[in-house]
Scaffold this motif. Sequence first.
Motif, mmCIF file in Angstrom:
data_model
loop_
_atom_site.group_PDB
_atom_site.id
_atom_site.type_symbol
_atom_site.label_atom_id
_atom_site.label_comp_id
_atom_site.label_asym_id
_atom_site.label_seq_id
_atom_site.Cartn_x
_atom_site.Cartn_y
_atom_site.Cartn_z
ATOM 1 N N ILE A 82 141.884 41.554 47.370
ATOM 2 C CA ILE A 82 142.752 40.611 48.104
ATOM 3 C C ILE A 82 142.069 39.257 48.263
ATOM 4 C CG2 ILE A 82 143.801 40.144 50.360
ATOM 5 C CD1 ILE A 82 144.269 43.173 50.603
ATOM 6 N N MET A 83 140.786 39.259 48.643
ATOM 7 C CA MET A 83 140.082 38.018 48.954
ATOM 8 C C MET A 83 139.377 37.406 47.754
ATOM 9 S SD MET A 83 140.898 37.639 52.044
ATOM 10 C CE MET A 83 139.899 36.237 52.449
ATOM 11 N N GLY A 84 139.317 38.118 46.625
ATOM 12 C CA GLY A 84 138.737 37.533 45.414
ATOM 13 C C GLY A 84 137.215 37.508 45.418
ATOM 14 N N TYR A 85 136.571 38.332 46.264
ATOM 15 C CA TYR A 85 135.106 38.377 46.314
ATOM 16 C C TYR A 85 134.591 39.595 45.542
ATOM 17 C CZ TYR A 85 135.107 34.920 50.106
ATOM 18 O OH TYR A 85 135.252 33.803 50.857
ATOM 19 N N ASN A 86 133.266 39.619 45.327
ATOM 20 C CA ASN A 86 132.603 40.840 44.914
ATOM 21 C C ASN A 86 131.609 41.224 46.011
ATOM 22 O OD1 ASN A 86 130.109 39.382 44.439
ATOM 23 N ND2 ASN A 86 131.051 38.627 42.544
ATOM 24 N N GLU A 87 131.051 42.441 45.903
ATOM 25 C CA GLU A 87 130.180 42.926 46.979
ATOM 26 C C GLU A 87 128.987 42.014 47.217
ATOM 27 O OE1 GLU A 87 129.138 46.956 46.069
ATOM 28 O OE2 GLU A 87 130.817 47.756 47.214
ATOM 29 N N ALA A 88 128.408 41.431 46.152
ATOM 30 C CA ALA A 88 127.236 40.565 46.291
ATOM 31 C C ALA A 88 127.551 39.323 47.117
ATOM 32 C CB ALA A 88 126.720 40.147 44.911
ATOM 33 N N ASP A 89 128.828 38.903 47.112
ATOM 34 C CA ASP A 89 129.211 37.723 47.898
ATOM 35 C C ASP A 89 129.198 38.011 49.395
ATOM 36 O OD1 ASP A 89 129.649 36.234 45.601
ATOM 37 O OD2 ASP A 89 131.740 36.849 45.444
ATOM 38 N N LEU A 90 129.396 39.285 49.800
ATOM 39 C CA LEU A 90 129.650 39.585 51.204
ATOM 40 C C LEU A 90 128.572 40.411 51.882
ATOM 41 C CD1 LEU A 90 133.466 40.399 50.954
ATOM 42 C CD2 LEU A 90 132.408 38.244 51.607
ATOM 43 N N LEU A 91 128.007 41.413 51.183
ATOM 44 C CA LEU A 91 127.075 42.330 51.838
ATOM 45 C C LEU A 91 125.893 41.568 52.426
ATOM 46 C CD1 LEU A 91 127.051 45.407 49.427
ATOM 47 C CD2 LEU A 91 128.366 45.074 51.533
ATOM 48 N N GLY A 92 125.624 41.835 53.710
ATOM 49 C CA GLY A 92 124.521 41.180 54.400
ATOM 50 C C GLY A 92 124.883 39.829 54.978
ATOM 51 N N LYS A 93 126.072 39.298 54.623
ATOM 52 C CA LYS A 93 126.494 37.991 55.153
ATOM 53 C C LYS A 93 127.165 38.190 56.512
ATOM 54 C CE LYS A 93 125.131 36.164 51.330
ATOM 55 N NZ LYS A 93 126.057 35.688 50.318
ATOM 56 N N HIS A 94 127.304 37.064 57.256
ATOM 57 C CA HIS A 94 127.902 37.137 58.597
ATOM 58 C C HIS A 94 129.410 36.970 58.530
ATOM 59 C CE1 HIS A 94 128.648 36.180 62.865
ATOM 60 N NE2 HIS A 94 127.545 36.889 63.075
ATOM 61 N N HIS A 95 130.089 37.533 59.527
ATOM 62 C CA HIS A 95 131.558 37.460 59.612
ATOM 63 C C HIS A 95 132.081 36.031 59.558
ATOM 64 C CE1 HIS A 95 135.291 37.160 62.062
ATOM 65 N NE2 HIS A 95 135.641 38.209 61.348
ATOM 66 N N ARG A 96 131.269 35.033 60.039
ATOM 67 C CA ARG A 96 131.760 33.648 60.081
ATOM 68 C C ARG A 96 132.029 33.090 58.686
ATOM 69 N NH1 ARG A 96 126.452 33.035 61.902
ATOM 70 N NH2 ARG A 96 127.248 32.806 64.015
ATOM 71 N N LEU A 97 131.524 33.763 57.644
ATOM 72 C CA LEU A 97 131.834 33.353 56.267
ATOM 73 C C LEU A 97 133.338 33.427 56.009
ATOM 74 C CD1 LEU A 97 130.877 32.749 53.296
ATOM 75 C CD2 LEU A 97 130.771 35.228 52.985
ATOM 76 N N LEU A 98 134.050 34.311 56.729
ATOM 77 C CA LEU A 98 135.465 34.563 56.456
ATOM 78 C C LEU A 98 136.398 33.781 57.368
ATOM 79 C CD1 LEU A 98 135.180 38.447 56.132
ATOM 80 C CD2 LEU A 98 135.222 36.772 54.271
ATOM 81 N N VAL A 99 135.844 32.972 58.325
ATOM 82 C CA VAL A 99 136.708 32.268 59.273
ATOM 83 C C VAL A 99 136.492 30.775 59.176
ATOM 84 C CG1 VAL A 99 136.701 34.226 60.857
ATOM 85 C CG2 VAL A 99 135.015 32.416 61.161
ATOM 86 N N ASN A 100 137.351 30.027 59.862
ATOM 87 C CA ASN A 100 137.254 28.574 59.883
ATOM 88 C C ASN A 100 135.941 28.156 60.546
ATOM 89 O OD1 ASN A 100 137.676 25.849 61.328
ATOM 90 N ND2 ASN A 100 139.378 25.951 59.862
ATOM 91 N N PRO A 101 135.177 27.193 59.939
ATOM 92 C CA PRO A 101 133.890 26.775 60.525
ATOM 93 C C PRO A 101 134.016 26.290 61.964
ATOM 94 C CG PRO A 101 134.126 25.935 58.281
ATOM 95 C CD PRO A 101 135.430 26.545 58.638
ATOM 96 N N ALA A 102 135.102 25.592 62.294
ATOM 97 C CA ALA A 102 135.270 25.086 63.658
ATOM 98 C C ALA A 102 135.442 26.250 64.643
ATOM 99 C CB ALA A 102 136.469 24.142 63.726
ATOM 100 N N TYR A 103 136.211 27.274 64.214
ATOM 101 C CA TYR A 103 136.408 28.434 65.080
ATOM 102 C C TYR A 103 135.111 29.215 65.264
ATOM 103 C CZ TYR A 103 137.995 33.066 66.542
ATOM 104 O OH TYR A 103 138.137 34.251 67.199
#
Length: 524
Positions: free
Chosen positions: A98-119
């Motif tokens: 759905i989001m067009g990522y692969n596991e290397a893009d996300l594993l170990g990263k923080h949730h804020r990667l998926l939300v608006n920077p201001a939020y």
Amino acid sequence: MNIKEKNDNKEIILSSDQISFYGKENDQKTAEHIAVNDKISFQNNKKLIEEIQNLQEQLKAKEQQLNNHVNAIDTSNASIEFDLDGNILSVNKNFLEIMGYNEADLLGKHHRLLVNPAYSESKAYQLFWNSLKKGIYQKDEFMRVSKKGELIWLLGSYNPILDILGHPYKILKIATDITLAKTQFLQLAVQAQEKEKRASELVIANKELKFQNEQKEQRAKELIIANKELAIQSKEKEKRAAELIIANKKLAAENILKEKRKVEKEKRAAELIVTNRELAYQEKRSKELTLANDELKKAQEELESFSYSVSHDLRAPIRAINGYTQILIEDHIDAIDNDGKNILHSIIKNSNKMGVLIDDLLAFSKLGRKQVSSTNINMTALVRSVINDIAIEKDENTPIFELDELAPSNGDSSLIKQVWINLISNAIKYSKYKPETRIKISSVAKNDKIIYSIKDWGAGFDMAYYDKLFGVFQRLHSQDEFSGTGIGLAIVQKIVNRHSGTVWAESKLDAGAKFHFSLPDIKH
């Protein structure tokens, strides 16, 4: 020695003394008692084993049911797991697709990667994670941006996962892609708004139309009455018109004759006025031209006298200073210490610099007297010849030129060549301390002008001192950093101005400079 026996979850502890006592007093009774306890213990153990087996079967069924639920979620939903700090632990295939990522893009990263920077920097975001850490379930409809930049609508929840003590130890996010439905819903909402707006407009239009119809009916009644009155008036007018036509014909004939005579008189008077003005202007212009020629001749004589004085009278003292200094070096060098030698060399250096300044000043003054010719200039060929002719010093980087196809223009070829020589030489000179000397030259047509630009990535200058940039002998850098007399840009400005053009620049200190100048477009 103690012996423990269990009976209905109660322990009976017999000491060695008690066992001895029972043995001595009543061995048969003790044996019967032990037999009964063994039978009860066996029955209790059998019951406990059956309960354990029953619990294991229930646990296995629950595990199967849980696996079925997990498989169902993975099949139809997107899921992603976080630790309590918001770091991504795992992500299923549906979420990645759905989001067009692969596991290397996300594993170990923080949730804020998926939300608006201001939020992600807001207090609301901190409150959201604090609630999850407390085990508070969160459900919402939210929008995310995929890796490709597409807007994705998700409906789902953040579910705290509890340990055996009831404390949350990780967060499971389960979501369903509702982008298509949401898009259709938003489209329907927009269409509904448009329909409501259109309906309101139609209601207003109908009221207006009704009002206009009423007005038309009223106006029609008034027109019927007016037409009857006009018919009567028309008959009277026709009668009077016939009379007026006869009278007008007589007046017209008389007026035509008068107008002809008036026009002839005005024409002759206007011609006399124009003739007198032209004669007066020519006489005045002749006197002004005579005075201007006299002043120009006088100025040229003064300028020639000044040039002669500069080239002879000023050079004589400089030659004398150089000569006497050279005699001291050649005949008395042994009697002079190192400081004295340095002073003598400094005198020679500065007198030579004075000679160069005089040469530059003479060149600058000659520009005002030089006749400017106008021909079509192949600017690309001219700039290439300048680049080929410019000498590069040993300690300078070899320049990398990015030369676009330059638009042709009108002007004096020799003077415009001097403009390019000065600008390109400056770009090379002020880039010599950079690892790479890169120069870009381009042009653009604007209105009836061609604007030429030369950009470098060298030392640049502070725009706060821009007013000194094109002044004679004005320098924005010290002589120790970059050599020169400070007259090159003044010559550029004077040549461009004599071609009815302008020159300007923009820069940032230590980030390079970009110079522009305009010349007439040959199409105009």
